[in-house]
Design a protein around this motif. Sequence first.
Motif, PDB file in Angstrom:
ATOM      1  N   LYS A 192       0.829  -1.209   0.000  1.00 21.69           N
ATOM      2  CA  LYS A 192       0.000   0.000   0.000  1.00 21.69           C
ATOM      3  C   LYS A 192       0.863   1.257   0.000  1.00 21.69           C
ATOM      4  O   LYS A 192       0.428   2.310  -0.489  1.00 21.69           O
ATOM      5  N   HIS A 193       2.048   1.199   0.548  1.00 22.27           N
ATOM      6  CA  HIS A 193       2.945   2.353   0.528  1.00 22.27           C
ATOM      7  C   HIS A 193       3.356   2.666  -0.909  1.00 22.27           C
ATOM      8  O   HIS A 193       3.370   3.832  -1.326  1.00 22.27           O
ATOM      9  N   ALA A 194       3.692   1.635  -1.675  1.00 25.73           N
ATOM     10  CA  ALA A 194       4.038   1.846  -3.083  1.00 25.73           C
ATOM     11  C   ALA A 194       2.814   2.297  -3.875  1.00 25.73           C
ATOM     12  O   ALA A 194       2.916   3.154  -4.764  1.00 25.73           O
ATOM     13  N   TRP A 195       1.658   1.740  -3.561  1.00 23.69           N
ATOM     14  CA  TRP A 195       0.416   2.143  -4.216  1.00 23.69           C
ATOM     15  C   TRP A 195       0.253   3.664  -4.189  1.00 23.69           C
ATOM     16  O   TRP A 195       0.082   4.308  -5.216  1.00 23.69           O
ATOM     17  N   SER A 196       0.244   4.195  -2.962  1.00 20.51           N
ATOM     18  CA  SER A 196      -0.294   5.527  -2.749  1.00 20.51           C
ATOM     19  C   SER A 196       0.721   6.546  -2.250  1.00 20.51           C
ATOM     20  O   SER A 196       0.395   7.722  -2.141  1.00 20.51           O
ATOM     21  N   SER A 197       1.943   6.105  -1.966  1.00 19.03           N
ATOM     22  CA  SER A 197       3.003   7.043  -1.581  1.00 19.03           C
ATOM     23  C   SER A 197       4.095   7.116  -2.635  1.00 19.03           C
ATOM     24  O   SER A 197       5.097   7.811  -2.436  1.00 19.03           O
ATOM     25  N   VAL A 198       3.918   6.375  -3.733  1.00 18.97           N
ATOM     26  CA  VAL A 198       4.916   6.414  -4.803  1.00 18.97           C
ATOM     27  C   VAL A 198       4.220   6.510  -6.163  1.00 18.97           C
ATOM     28  O   VAL A 198       4.136   7.577  -6.779  1.00 18.97           O
ATOM     29  N   PHE A 199       3.714   5.374  -6.645  1.00 26.06           N
ATOM     30  CA  PHE A 199       3.339   5.284  -8.055  1.00 26.06           C
ATOM     31  C   PHE A 199       2.080   6.075  -8.419  1.00 26.06           C
ATOM     32  O   PHE A 199       2.073   6.818  -9.409  1.00 26.06           O
ATOM     33  N   ALA A 200       0.990   5.911  -7.667  1.00 28.33           N
ATOM     34  CA  ALA A 200      -0.247   6.610  -8.038  1.00 28.33           C
ATOM     35  C   ALA A 200      -0.074   8.132  -8.037  1.00 28.33           C
ATOM     36  O   ALA A 200      -0.436   8.798  -9.009  1.00 28.33           O
ATOM     37  N   PRO A 201       0.472   8.738  -6.976  1.00 29.85           N
ATOM     38  CA  PRO A 201       0.606  10.202  -7.012  1.00 29.85           C
ATOM     39  C   PRO A 201       1.619  10.698  -8.028  1.00 29.85           C
ATOM     40  O   PRO A 201       1.394  11.740  -8.673  1.00 29.85           O
ATOM     41  N   TRP A 202       2.720   9.984  -8.200  1.00 31.60           N
ATOM     42  CA  TRP A 202       3.710  10.459  -9.164  1.00 31.60           C
ATOM     43  C   TRP A 202       3.294  10.170 -10.599  1.00 31.60           C
ATOM     44  O   TRP A 202       3.719  10.861 -11.522  1.00 31.60           O
ATOM     45  N   ASN A 203       2.440   9.169 -10.813  1.00 32.74           N
ATOM     46  CA  ASN A 203       1.837   9.010 -12.138  1.00 32.74           C
ATOM     47  C   ASN A 203       1.012  10.251 -12.492  1.00 32.74           C
ATOM     48  O   ASN A 203       0.943  10.653 -13.658  1.00 32.74           O
ATOM     49  N   ALA A 204       0.387  10.840 -11.476  1.00 30.20           N
ATOM     50  CA  ALA A 204      -0.462  12.010 -11.696  1.00 30.20           C
ATOM     51  C   ALA A 204       0.311  13.323 -11.646  1.00 30.20           C
ATOM     52  O   ALA A 204      -0.278  14.380 -11.861  1.00 30.20           O
ATOM     53  N   GLN A 205       1.611  13.259 -11.352  1.00 34.38           N
ATOM     54  CA  GLN A 205       2.427  14.467 -11.157  1.00 34.38           C
ATOM     55  C   GLN A 205       1.930  15.279  -9.960  1.00 34.38           C
ATOM     56  O   GLN A 205       1.869  16.510  -9.978  1.00 34.38           O
ATOM     57  N   ALA A 206       1.596  14.565  -8.893  1.00 33.92           N
ATOM     58  CA  ALA A 206       1.153  15.179  -7.648  1.00 33.92           C
ATOM     59  C   ALA A 206       2.309  15.214  -6.654  1.00 33.92           C
ATOM     60  O   ALA A 206       3.400  14.694  -6.919  1.00 33.92           O
ATOM     61  N   THR A 207       2.060  15.811  -5.487  1.00 29.76           N
ATOM     62  CA  THR A 207       3.036  15.854  -4.392  1.00 29.76           C
ATOM     63  C   THR A 207       2.695  14.785  -3.379  1.00 29.76           C
ATOM     64  O   THR A 207       1.546  14.693  -2.923  1.00 29.76           O
ATOM     65  N   VAL A 208       3.674  13.977  -3.015  1.00 27.10           N
ATOM     66  CA  VAL A 208       3.501  12.975  -1.970  1.00 27.10           C
ATOM     67  C   VAL A 208       3.733  13.662  -0.623  1.00 27.10           C
ATOM     68  O   VAL A 208       4.825  14.167  -0.345  1.00 27.10           O
ATOM     69  N   LEU A 209       2.702  13.691   0.218  1.00 26.96           N
ATOM     70  CA  LEU A 209       2.805  14.233   1.569  1.00 26.96           C
ATOM     71  C   LEU A 209       2.853  13.079   2.555  1.00 26.96           C
ATOM     72  O   LEU A 209       2.018  12.172   2.510  1.00 26.96           O
ATOM     73  N   VAL A 210       3.846  13.104   3.438  1.00 23.99           N
ATOM     74  CA  VAL A 210       4.025  12.051   4.427  1.00 23.99           C
ATOM     75  C   VAL A 210       4.045  12.689   5.813  1.00 23.99           C
ATOM     76  O   VAL A 210       4.800  13.629   6.056  1.00 23.99           O
ATOM     77  N   VAL A 211       3.207  12.189   6.700  1.00 23.00           N
ATOM     78  CA  VAL A 211       3.250  12.607   8.096  1.00 23.00           C
ATOM     79  C   VAL A 211       3.968  11.509   8.867  1.00 23.00           C
ATOM     80  O   VAL A 211       3.474  10.392   8.973  1.00 23.00           O
ATOM     81  N   ASP A 212       5.144  11.839   9.358  1.00 24.34           N
ATOM     82  CA  ASP A 212       5.997  10.852  10.020  1.00 24.34           C
ATOM     83  C   ASP A 212       5.794  10.949  11.528  1.00 24.34           C
ATOM     84  O   ASP A 212       6.255  11.890  12.175  1.00 24.34           O
ATOM     85  N   TYR A 213       5.057   9.996  12.080  1.00 19.03           N
ATOM     86  CA  TYR A 213       4.799  10.006  13.517  1.00 19.03           C
ATOM     87  C   TYR A 213       5.244   8.674  14.109  1.00 19.03           C
ATOM     88  O   TYR A 213       5.215   7.632  13.459  1.00 19.03           O
ATOM     89  N   GLY A 214       5.667   8.713  15.368  1.00 22.02           N
ATOM     90  CA  GLY A 214       6.051   7.488  16.045  1.00 22.02           C
ATOM     91  C   GLY A 214       4.827   6.692  16.455  1.00 22.02           C
ATOM     92  O   GLY A 214       4.628   5.554  16.064  1.00 22.02           O
ATOM     93  N   ARG A 215       3.964   7.321  17.254  1.00 22.49           N
ATOM     94  CA  ARG A 215       2.725   6.691  17.689  1.00 22.49           C
ATOM     95  C   ARG A 215       1.562   7.455  17.071  1.00 22.49           C
ATOM     96  O   ARG A 215       1.522   8.683  17.110  1.00 22.49           O
ATOM     97  N   PHE A 216       0.604   6.730  16.514  1.00 25.46           N
ATOM     98  CA  PHE A 216      -0.492   7.368  15.797  1.00 25.46           C
ATOM     99  C   PHE A 216      -1.283   8.304  16.701  1.00 25.46           C
ATOM    100  O   PHE A 216      -1.611   7.973  17.846  1.00 25.46           O
TER     101      PHE A 216
END
Length: 577
Positions: A256-280
Motif C-alpha cells: 500500500k505504501h508503493a500504491w499511494s506514496s509512490v506510483f499513483a501520485p507520481w503518475n499524476a504528477q502530484a506531491t507525496v505528503l508524508v506525516v511521520d509520527y512514532g505513535r499514531f
Amino acid sequence: MSSSTASAGREATEAFRTARDLLLTHREDPEGARRAFHWPVLDRFNWALDWFDVIAAEHPDRPALRVVALDGAETSLTYGELSRRSSQVANWLRAQGVDRGEHILLLLGNQVELWETLLAAIKLGAVVIPATPLLTADDIADRIERGKVAHVVADAADTGRFDGIGGHWTRVSVGPAEGWLSYTDAYQVEEHFEPSGPTRATDPLLLYFTSGTTAAPKLVEHTHASYPVGHLSTMYWIGLRPGDVHLNVSSPGWAKHAWSSVFAPWNAQATVLVVDYGRFSADALLDRVVSCGADTLCAPPTVWRMLIQADLSRWRVPLREAVAAGEPLNPEVIEQVRRAWGLTVRDGFGQTETTAQIGNPPGQPVRPGSMGRPLPGYEVALIDPVTGAQADEGEICLPLDPRPLGLTTGYRDSAERTAAAMRDGFYHTGDVAVRDADGYITYVGRTDDVFKASDYRISPFELESVLIQHEAVAEAAVVPSPDPLRLAVPKAYVTLAAGVEPGHRVALSILRHARERLAPYKRVRRVEFAELPKTVSGKIRRVELRGREQHRPPEATGEGARLPGEFWEEDFPDLKG
C-alpha cells in the motif's frame, strides 16, 4: 545511451502518457473511462527514467515529496531535486557492486532516502524487497534467505538487527553505523546517470512479502510494468490530478505504501505528503491535513475507525477526495465522515498481488457497504467455488485473457502457489463478494473467514459493520465459536473505545444492539473484550482468533464456562430466545 534505446524510451513515455491522460480526461466519467481505457503496450520501459525523470525535466520545481514530522521538522524535495539525487544514489550503488537484476532489501522508515533509493534501484534495473522497520531479526533473516538478497540499505538505528545474520551482502547505512557503508557518500558523485542497457517492461522490479493474515508470508513478484504502470488504476480510483497534495497513511515496506506514496501520485504528477509520527495520533494527523493543504487522503479502515473516535467537526479540512483500502470499510465510518465534513470516503479493493481492481472513483454514486465496480483496465468475475461457473456471489477472480497489466507474475518462491492462484483461466483472489444488478460489488470476506452457523453462511464483515455502529466499540472481529447445538455461533472479539470499561453492562448493550439490527441467524451470541491481533501492516488476524476458539481450554467448553472477559447471550435473561 544508444539512439535506439533513447527512441524506445520516448515511445514508451508517450504510450504511458496517452493512457494516463485518457484517465485524467475521464476523471469523473467512470463509465467512459472503463470503455475507452486500454493498458499501454510496452516492450521496454523504465518508470524512473522514462516517466519520473521526464516529468522532472518538464516541471523541475514542482514539489514531489514532503515529509513532515510531528515536532515540526520538515524535508521537501522537488521533482528536479529527486531526479538528480536518485541518479547520484544509482551511480554510487553501482560503484558498490549493485547490478541489474540483483536484489536489494530496503529497510527504511518514512524518510527521503527511501524514495531516493527506490528510484535509484529502478534506474539500475535492480529488484527491490521493501521491508518495514517493524520486522524482527528472524523476519529479516527470512527475507534475506528466501529473497536471495545481495544488498541491504537500512537506517542506522536498525543495523543492529542484522547482527549474526549470515550471507554475503553489501551493507549500506543511512546514518553512521560501524562496518556499514555510509549512504551520504552518494551525494558526492556524478548527477548524470547512464543506464547499463534497456529495461524490459517484463523484468522483475519488486518482491513483496505479504502480511500473512492467514498463513506464512508469500513472495509476490511485480515487474517494471505491473506496479508502476498498473497503478494508473489506483490513480484513477483516488481521483488524483496534477499538482495535488496527496497524503497516504501507510507504513513503508508494504504494498500500500508503493500504491499511494509512490506510483499513483507520481503518475499524476502530484506531491507525496508524508506525516511521520512514532505513535499514531488522530489529532496530529488531522492538524497536518489542514496545515499542509492536503487535497486527497488515503488511509486504511483501521485508521478511519480511529479518526472517527475524535470530533471530526473540529477540523475544516481542505480535502477534495478521501479513500480507504486494505480492508473493507464499514458503512458507519463513511456516514460519520460525511456528517462531519460533507465528504464521502470512497472504498476500493486490491491486493499486494494487484493494483486497485475495484473501487468507487469520483463521479460514481457510492452505495453503502459496496466497494464499487471494476476499475478501468480490470474485468472481474465472481466464481462459484462449487460449480466453477460465474455467479452473482462467489470468489473475486480476474480473467487472464486478456491479462490485466497490474497483476503479479506470480509467487517467486512457489510454482505450486502460482499455479493454484492462476488456475482455470482466472487469477483467484481468495476473497468472496456479491454483485448486484447494476454491477456494484459488495465484499463478503476471505474464503477462510466466511463460516456457517446453524447451516447459514455468515459474513464476518457484515456483522462487524453492525457492531462498530455501537458507540462503545472501536473495532470488532467476528469468528465462529464452537457450539454443541448449532455447530458454531458468531462470536465477536471487541476492542472498546477509549474510556469505556469492559464488563457485564457494556456486553449486554452490545449484544442487544446486534440483536436489534441483525437477522436471528446472524446475530452475535458471544462477546469477548480483547485487543485484536494484527499483522505488522495492521490487518486483523482472524485466523488467530479462529484458532483460539477451536482450541478453547477444557475449563471453557462446558455449560456455563467462560473465558476471562467473555460474555454469552445466555448470561442475560432478557436476550434469550
